[in-house]
Scaffold this motif. Sequence first.
Motif, mmCIF file in Angstrom:
data_model
loop_
_atom_site.group_PDB
_atom_site.id
_atom_site.type_symbol
_atom_site.label_atom_id
_atom_site.label_comp_id
_atom_site.label_asym_id
_atom_site.label_seq_id
_atom_site.Cartn_x
_atom_site.Cartn_y
_atom_site.Cartn_z
ATOM 1 N N LEU A 111 28.522 16.841 6.333
ATOM 2 C CA LEU A 111 29.901 16.426 6.615
ATOM 3 C C LEU A 111 30.605 17.441 7.512
ATOM 4 C CD1 LEU A 111 31.065 15.090 3.121
ATOM 5 C CD2 LEU A 111 30.124 13.807 5.041
ATOM 6 N N LEU A 112 30.373 18.725 7.263
ATOM 7 C CA LEU A 112 31.012 19.760 8.088
ATOM 8 C C LEU A 112 30.530 19.685 9.533
ATOM 9 C CD1 LEU A 112 30.954 22.839 5.671
ATOM 10 C CD2 LEU A 112 32.918 21.428 6.283
ATOM 11 N N LYS A 113 29.229 19.483 9.714
ATOM 12 C CA LYS A 113 28.684 19.386 11.079
ATOM 13 C C LYS A 113 29.194 18.110 11.762
ATOM 14 C CE LYS A 113 26.263 21.517 13.096
ATOM 15 N NZ LYS A 113 26.500 22.503 14.172
ATOM 16 N N ALA A 114 29.205 16.992 11.041
ATOM 17 C CA ALA A 114 29.686 15.743 11.635
ATOM 18 C C ALA A 114 31.157 15.842 12.014
ATOM 19 C CB ALA A 114 29.460 14.589 10.658
ATOM 20 N N ASN A 115 31.936 16.534 11.206
ATOM 21 C CA ASN A 115 33.374 16.670 11.474
ATOM 22 C C ASN A 115 33.651 17.438 12.760
ATOM 23 O OD1 ASN A 115 36.137 16.406 10.921
ATOM 24 N ND2 ASN A 115 36.199 18.394 9.920
ATOM 25 N N SER A 116 32.706 18.251 13.198
ATOM 26 C CA SER A 116 32.889 19.040 14.419
ATOM 27 C C SER A 116 32.527 18.270 15.684
ATOM 28 C CB SER A 116 32.041 20.319 14.346
ATOM 29 O OG SER A 116 30.653 20.006 14.331
#
Length: 547
Positions: free
Chosen positions: A164-169
Motif C-alpha cells: 500500500l505504501l509503494k502504491a500510494n507513491s
Amino acid sequence: LQRETKGQFLIDHICNYYSLLEKDYFGIRYVDPEKQRHWLEPNKSIFKQMKCHPPYTMCFRVKFYPHELLKIKEELTRYLLYLQIKRDIFHGRLLCCFSDAAYLGACIVQAELGDYDPDEHSENYISDFKIFPKQSQKLEKKIAEMHKNEFRGQSPAVAEFNLLLKANSLETYGVDPHPCKDSFGTTTFLGFTAAGFVVFQGNKRIHLLKWCDVYKLKFEGKTFYVFGAQKEKKAVLSFHTSTPAACKHLWKCGVENQAFYKYAKSSQIKTMSSSKIFFKGSRFRYSGKVAKEVVEASSKIQREPPEVHRTSITQSRSSPSLNKQLIINMEPLQPLLPSPCEEEEVPLDEGVQLPKEEISVPVTSSSPVKDAGKGVDLAIEQEEKMKEEPLTISELVYNPSASLLPTPVDDEIDMLFDTCPRAENEKDDTDSFEELEADENAFLIAEEEELKEARRALRWSYDFLMGNIEVNAFVRSFSRLFLVGLGLLLFVFPLFLVLLESDLQISFLHEIRQTPEFQQFHIEYYCPLRQWMACKINFIRNMLGSF
C-alpha cells in the motif's frame, strides 16, 4: 429488498456483515443496460437506479482511495484496500517502472505465500500464478530474488502494508480512468485522486489540477468542462465523451471526489449544478463523510480488532465462465459470524436475495494460475522483444488466451488489455490507459449519427420551405399564434425595459411606477434578477478576457 429500499441499506448490510467500520472508503458499482458504469447512490432507491429487472449484479469496490495510510485504524480495512490494489495491478491501472513492479510483485508473493522455502517452492514458483497483465521471465526472476532476500520474516499484514505504501507513491494510485477526447481529438484518460484532477495521455500525466485550484466542474451533453487555475491564470479544460450518460457519470465522480478530499466538514458541501445561464440543468450533492471526518472517526474506534481471514493460493475453486473458459476464483473473505446457509453451494447463475458468499467475490479474487503449456513460450518471446529496455506495466499487451482469467463470473469478465472482440454483455467497470479501438469506434459512430440527424433536419426544412410538405390546419394555427405572441413580445419587452430602467417622466409611465404592485415587483424580483444577470455577464467577460 423492498421497492423503496435505498442504496445506503445495502452498503450498511455488507459492511455490517463483515464487521467493517471504516466503510466510507468503499462503494457499490453496477453497470446499467446501456453498459454505462455507475456508483450506487446511498440516498436513492435501488430499484430506480438499476433500471433493469432483478437479480442485480453489483461489485463491492474501493471508491475513495485513502491518502493517509498510517491513519487507517483497522487491519481489515487495509486488507480490503490491498485486495483492490492487487486487482488494479492485474488490470493495468497502476502504472510503474520495472523496479517498482518487482517490489509490488514481491509484496504480493510474501503476503500470500509467506517466506521462501526451497523444499516447497520450485525454481520457477513465481510463474505458477499471475500478478501483472503480462509478466516476463525477467520480471519473475526479479520478484523471486526480492522475495527470497528482502521480505523474509514479514507477516502478511506487514507485506500488504508495504504494498500500500509503494502504491500510494505512484501517480496512478486511485485513478479510475475515464476515456475521452480532448479539444484536439486526442484520446485521453481523466481521473480523480486525493491530489486533484489528473489527465493522462498514453502512460504520461499531462495535467494535474489540485482541488484547491478547481473552481467548478460542469458538463453539457457529451462535453465535460473543468474550470480552474494554472500558474495563477484562469483556465478552462474541455473533454468529449462518447455518450451523454458517460459525461454525466464523469461529472458526478468529479463532484464526489472533490467534496471528499477538499472539504474539512461535510456541512460545507453544497449542491452542485451543471446549469447554463438561463436553464437549471442537472443537480447533484455528495451526501457522505469527507476524508478528514473519516480519519477522525477511525481514531475513535475502541473495539477489539476483528480477525482477518485471508485466502491462500492453494484454496481455490473453479467454475465455468460465460465464454466457456476456466476461471479460477479464490474463496472470499469469511465473515466473523458464520451463517448456516453458507455451507450450501449456490450456482453463480441463479439470483439469490443478498447472497452472502458472493458479496466480496469481485474484490477478493486472488492471483490465478497461468496456463503452463503456453507460459514458457510467451515468456521467451517477451524476453527477446524487451531485452534490457525499461519496462512499464501498461506497455505490455495482454492476450486473454495466454492465461486464465481472474475475474469471477458474476463480475462480468473484464480484461483490461483484451485484444479480441468482446461481447456486449461481457463489459465490466475496467478501463485501461491504452487507446482502445472500441473507444475510437464509439466516437466515430456518435459523430456519424449526429451528421445524419443534421442532414435529415436540413432536408425537412428545405422541403417545408419549398412547399413539398403539406401542413395541416393545427400546425398553421399554431404558427399564427406563435407569430402573434412573438410580435407582442417584441412590443411589450421594450416597453417593460423603459418602465424599469428609464427616467422618462411621461404621465402614464409615472402612474404605473407609483402603483404598489409595480414597486413590489421592482424591489423583490427585478432588482435581484438584474444583479444575478450582471454577475453572470461579469464572469463571462472575465473568462473571455483571460484568453
